[in-house]
Design a protein around this motif. Sequence first.
Motif, PDB file in Angstrom:
ATOM      1  N   ALA A   4      26.481   7.933  -5.083  1.00  0.00           N
ATOM      2  CA  ALA A   4      26.988   5.966  -5.384  1.00  0.00           C
ATOM      3  C   ALA A   4      25.963   5.624  -6.118  1.00  0.00           C
ATOM      4  N   PRO A   5      25.823   4.684  -6.913  1.00  0.00           N
ATOM      5  CA  PRO A   5      24.957   3.614  -7.831  1.00  0.00           C
ATOM      6  C   PRO A   5      24.441   2.797  -6.631  1.00  0.00           C
ATOM      7  N   THR A   6      23.031   2.680  -7.275  1.00  0.00           N
ATOM      8  CA  THR A   6      22.406   1.490  -6.165  1.00  0.00           C
ATOM      9  C   THR A   6      22.514  -0.001  -7.279  1.00  0.00           C
ATOM     10  N   VAL A   7      23.704  -0.676  -6.216  1.00  0.00           N
ATOM     11  CA  VAL A   7      24.115  -1.406  -7.094  1.00  0.00           C
ATOM     12  C   VAL A   7      23.668  -3.543  -6.071  1.00  0.00           C
ATOM     13  N   GLN A  76      24.220  -4.194 -11.919  1.00  0.00           N
ATOM     14  CA  GLN A  76      24.009  -5.692 -10.927  1.00  0.00           C
ATOM     15  C   GLN A  76      25.033  -6.494 -11.541  1.00  0.00           C
ATOM     16  N   LEU A  77      25.804  -7.073 -10.341  1.00  0.00           N
ATOM     17  CA  LEU A  77      26.461  -8.110 -10.603  1.00  0.00           C
ATOM     18  C   LEU A  77      26.139  -9.432 -10.817  1.00  0.00           C
ATOM     19  N   VAL A  78      26.300  -9.774 -12.095  1.00  0.00           N
ATOM     20  CA  VAL A  78      25.620 -11.124 -12.624  1.00  0.00           C
ATOM     21  C   VAL A  78      26.919 -12.169 -12.601  1.00  0.00           C
ATOM     22  N   SER A  79      25.983 -13.259 -11.625  1.00  0.00           N
ATOM     23  CA  SER A  79      26.631 -14.996 -11.785  1.00  0.00           C
ATOM     24  C   SER A  79      25.382 -15.698 -12.033  1.00  0.00           C
ATOM     25  N   PRO A  80      26.373 -16.748 -12.768  1.00  0.00           N
ATOM     26  CA  PRO A  80      25.903 -18.059 -13.632  1.00  0.00           C
ATOM     27  C   PRO A  80      24.468 -18.384 -12.770  1.00  0.00           C
ATOM     28  N   ALA A 112      25.269  -4.592 -22.413  1.00  0.00           N
ATOM     29  CA  ALA A 112      24.849  -3.582 -21.157  1.00  0.00           C
ATOM     30  C   ALA A 112      26.216  -2.701 -20.596  1.00  0.00           C
ATOM     31  N   PRO A 113      27.515  -2.243 -20.927  1.00  0.00           N
ATOM     32  CA  PRO A 113      28.498  -2.949 -20.424  1.00  0.00           C
ATOM     33  C   PRO A 113      28.269  -1.792 -18.670  1.00  0.00           C
ATOM     34  N   HIS A 114      27.881  -1.093 -18.716  1.00  0.00           N
ATOM     35  CA  HIS A 114      27.444   0.062 -18.471  1.00  0.00           C
ATOM     36  C   HIS A 114      26.235  -0.288 -17.035  1.00  0.00           C
ATOM     37  N   ARG A 115      26.074  -1.254 -17.233  1.00  0.00           N
ATOM     38  CA  ARG A 115      25.061  -1.504 -15.868  1.00  0.00           C
ATOM     39  C   ARG A 115      25.400  -2.845 -15.832  1.00  0.00           C
ATOM     40  N   LEU A 116      26.205  -3.977 -16.083  1.00  0.00           N
ATOM     41  CA  LEU A 116      26.493  -4.953 -15.987  1.00  0.00           C
ATOM     42  C   LEU A 116      27.880  -5.162 -15.586  1.00  0.00           C
ATOM     43  N   VAL A 321      25.028   0.183   2.505  1.00  0.00           N
ATOM     44  CA  VAL A 321      24.333  -1.317   1.426  1.00  0.00           C
ATOM     45  C   VAL A 321      23.828  -0.874   0.156  1.00  0.00           C
ATOM     46  N   ARG A 322      23.659   0.223   0.226  1.00  0.00           N
ATOM     47  CA  ARG A 322      22.408   0.421  -0.764  1.00  0.00           C
ATOM     48  C   ARG A 322      23.507   0.095  -2.422  1.00  0.00           C
ATOM     49  N   GLY A 323      24.640   1.186  -1.932  1.00  0.00           N
ATOM     50  CA  GLY A 323      25.546   0.731  -3.730  1.00  0.00           C
ATOM     51  C   GLY A 323      27.392   1.452  -2.490  1.00  0.00           C
ATOM     52  N   ALA A 324      27.186   1.862  -2.129  1.00  0.00           N
ATOM     53  CA  ALA A 324      28.748   2.905  -1.969  1.00  0.00           C
ATOM     54  C   ALA A 324      29.476   1.079  -0.871  1.00  0.00           C
ATOM     55  N   ASN A 325      29.045   0.842  -0.243  1.00  0.00           N
ATOM     56  CA  ASN A 325      30.397  -0.285  -0.229  1.00  0.00           C
ATOM     57  C   ASN A 325      30.651  -1.412  -1.624  1.00  0.00           C
ATOM     58  N   ALA A 326      29.252  -1.578  -2.800  1.00  0.00           N
ATOM     59  CA  ALA A 326      29.996  -2.742  -3.559  1.00  0.00           C
ATOM     60  C   ALA A 326      30.481  -1.753  -4.918  1.00  0.00           C
ATOM     61  N   THR A 327      30.504  -0.369  -4.829  1.00  0.00           N
ATOM     62  CA  THR A 327      31.401   0.969  -5.382  1.00  0.00           C
ATOM     63  C   THR A 327      32.837   0.329  -5.071  1.00  0.00           C
ATOM     64  N   ALA A 328      32.887   0.620  -4.444  1.00  0.00           N
ATOM     65  CA  ALA A 328      34.527   0.136  -3.765  1.00  0.00           C
ATOM     66  C   ALA A 328      35.351  -1.287  -3.771  1.00  0.00           C
ATOM     67  N   LEU A 329      34.230  -2.131  -3.473  1.00  0.00           N
ATOM     68  CA  LEU A 329      34.372  -3.290  -3.780  1.00  0.00           C
ATOM     69  C   LEU A 329      34.666  -3.725  -5.162  1.00  0.00           C
ATOM     70  N   LEU A 330      34.054  -3.548  -6.025  1.00  0.00           N
ATOM     71  CA  LEU A 330      34.312  -3.949  -7.332  1.00  0.00           C
ATOM     72  C   LEU A 330      34.663  -2.881  -8.289  1.00  0.00           C
ATOM     73  N   ASP A 331      35.557  -1.552  -7.720  1.00  0.00           N
ATOM     74  CA  ASP A 331      35.732  -0.288  -8.626  1.00  0.00           C
ATOM     75  C   ASP A 331      35.034  -0.198  -9.543  1.00  0.00           C
ATOM     76  N   LEU A 332      34.170   0.120  -9.240  1.00  0.00           N
ATOM     77  CA  LEU A 332      33.453   0.809 -10.418  1.00  0.00           C
ATOM     78  C   LEU A 332      33.792   2.249 -10.069  1.00  0.00           C
ATOM     79  N   ALA A 333      33.789   2.965  -9.090  1.00  0.00           N
ATOM     80  CA  ALA A 333      34.164   4.127 -10.040  1.00  0.00           C
ATOM     81  C   ALA A 333      34.901   4.692 -11.121  1.00  0.00           C
TER      82      ALA A 333
END
Length: 333
Positions: A4-7, A76-80, A112-116, A321-333
């Motif tokens: 999983a990516p680091t998110v 990164q998940l970027v918020s204002p 940077a659509p693949h990173r942000l 915590v590093r990335g697998a949870n966020a990958t699932a929550l944000l549907d990054l796969a």
Amino acid sequence: MTAAPTVDVHAHVLLPEVEALVAGRPGLTAARALDARRNGAAALAVSGRMVRDRAPRMTDVPARIAAMDAQGVDVQLVSPSPSHYHSWAPRDTAEKVYRLANEATAAHCAGAPHRLRGLGLAPLQHPDLAVTALDHALGQGLLGVEISSHAPGRELSDPAYEPFWSRAEDSGALVFLHPFGCTLDERLDRWYLSNTVGQPTENAVALSHLIFSGVLDRHPELRILAAHGGGYLPTHIGRSDHAWSVRPDAGADCAHPPSSYLRRLWFDSLVHDPHVLRELVRVAGADRVLLGSDFPFDMGSDDPLGTLRSAGLADADFHAVRGANATALLDLA
């Protein structure tokens, strides 16, 4: 798990165009005076220099990506910046603010659509506009919205927000709970207590309103991510459980022990203490904690992976915590 990516789910973008929009508008001067009273002159002076020094990483996509690469962060998940909430704004200004913030954040992420990935804003001072702001954010390709812990005269338990929670639940949008300011006001105006004490307090109060009011019972599929590890609440949740069990007023609107709701929320890892992080993982579950740095502010972590490693989690939990949870929550796969 290791693939999983680091998110990093707690990273901010600075939007000068929003500040240009509100400049000179009635209400801004009073809001800034309140902010000055709450923080104190010394904190404002330090914060001003800090933001100026770090602004390129919040406005320039190549500078952001270079910093991410140095940290070993893939996405990164970027918020204002929460300074853009402008909860003082009347309806017409608030609508312009959220539209501009959503569009500007989406444009930044498109660099940077693949990173942000991005989140928009929802003006809590106008509950009905919060719904349209969420729809607008989703229409811009953002994953949801960032909200504060309260609005002037309203807590998150206010029934006026029911349409917002319903829309967020039905759409599967992510709601990022990130306080700005603390209603303890001048009691915290020295030594940066406005942040060190104020932010964790606001997180705990806001989450308690969601739990004890039954919002999470009525909307069990809500996807709420709490900044700063949920503040004081996860490590002191036993007191909430005790009140719920012995006092009929505490348990009147909440169907289950408050601690059970922690496993229906998500939390970032930004708690500044490896012992507290391990406790957060214990009470919320390793599948409910996501890497967060508060990039690039000074109250964040410049080495989020190193901070995570210091907690000494089991290997599977570390990678979750590093990335697998966020990958699932944000549907990054």
